[in-house]
Scaffold this motif. Structure first.
Motif: not given
Length: 331
Positions: A142-145, A147-164
């Motif tokens: 889970v990134r701040a922007d 881009s692959t160079s953006a800061a990583i804020w978090d990581s979600f496991d398989l099956g985690t629900p998200v709201e796009v």
């Protein structure tokens, strides 16, 4: 034909002479039309319009976050390179933004909005520009922007629900993230409710953190069972609820960052940040350090509201914590 108006054929190369030959009234009309065209072009060159899921970067040190569009009272000070979420604008030369959980207004000239979140990136995901999805990867950053160079804020496991909450940009989709916006790789989202492998089993007992603001004891729990306990340094302001206090309340962990990072609140460095009180910018972290990671002579002192722990204990807390984990602070 109106009396006094003469129409002439304009020969090649004779544009200037033809203009001079027009009556004064027609010349005035032509000049007014040209002025309108120029003003329209200038108006179209203003600040870009904020769109859903967009963020931006402060481009100058010491920029004031104002209380409202018609109230220039400073409620925070921002610095070059810091990130904000855009809500609205430009209006009256300002944008409405969120800065570390605080919503206010900033002059457009001090903000560089990211590229438009509509178009220009990868195609929108199935189901339109937003909606519910689940993570289809063992671990999704889970990134701040976008881009692959953006800061990583978090990581979600398989099956985690998200709201796009918007269209994809550069292969990343904006998601709702604890009251703000974060970005995840669109290719690793599933829109039909299926994933590549079954999700890991849920932990049977809730893991949570208790902070006794009277004694300074930090206790990690699994259900009602004590996992570990440590002594922490709390806020120097003992008034419960004050901005620089470790205030009582129920919170949720919203950010985890273990590497060494600078904090302007202490004008020093910390590790193992586990943020839980977004309003006061409070969280767990190590004793303060220098740029090389060495603990400062006064690194174990009282804080501006955070809970500072001996470095090894701070690492244990950050390893134990997870995004969304409950944190209870009480007397």
């Amino acid at each position: 034909m109106r009396q006094g108006t003469t129409l002439r054929a304009i020969p090649a190369g004779g544009t200037r002479d033809a203009f001079i030959g027009l009556t004064a009234g027609l010349r005035k009309l032509v000049l007014i039309s040209l002025a309108v065209i120029v003003l329209a072009a200038v108006a179209g060159a203003g600040p870009s319009t904020a769109v859903a899921g967009q963020a931006g970067t402060i481009n100058t040190d010491g920029v004031s976050l104002m209380a409202d569009i018609d109230d220039t009272t400073p409620i925070a000070t921002m610095y070059a390179g810091e990130r904000v979420d855009l809500f609205w604008g430009p209006e009256a030369g300002r944008y409405e933004v969120r800065y570390y959980g605080t919503v206010g207004w900033v002059w457009a000239e001090y903000l560089d909005p990211d590229g438009s979140a509509v178009g220009g990136g990868s195609s929108a995901p199935a189901g339109g520009s937003g909606g519910s999805a689940i993570v289809d990867a063992d671990s999704l950053n889970v990134r701040a922007d976008a881009s692959t160079s953006a800061a990583i804020w978090d990581s979600f496991d398989l099956g985690t629900p998200v709201e796009v909450i918007g269209d994809a940009v550069n292969g990343f989709s904006p998601i709702s993230y604890y009251g703000g916006t974060a970005w995840v790789a669109t290719d690793y989202l599933s829109w039909n409710g299926t994933v590549s492998a079954p999700a890991p089993p849920a932990v049977s007992a809730e893991r949570w953190i208790d902070v006794n603001r009277t004694t300074g004891l930090v206790t990690l729990y699994e259900g009602s069972t004590v996992y570990a306990s440590y002594w922490g340094s709390l806020g120097w302001d003992s008034t419960d609820g004050a901005y620089y206090s470790t205030a009582s309340g129920s919170y949720r962990v919203h950010r985890i960052h273990q590497p060494l990072e600078y904090t302007r609140f202490a004008n020093a460095y910390i590790t193992d940040w586990v943020g839980f009180d977004q309003y006061r910018a409070n969280g767990f972290h190590s004793w303060t350090r220098d740029a090389a990671g060495n603990v400062l002579p006064n690194g174990a002192g009282l804080t501006g509201g955070c809970v500072a722990l001996e470095p090894a204990q701070a690492r244990a807390v950050s390893d134990f914590a997870s995004i969304g984990m409950r944190v209870e602070v009480h007397n």
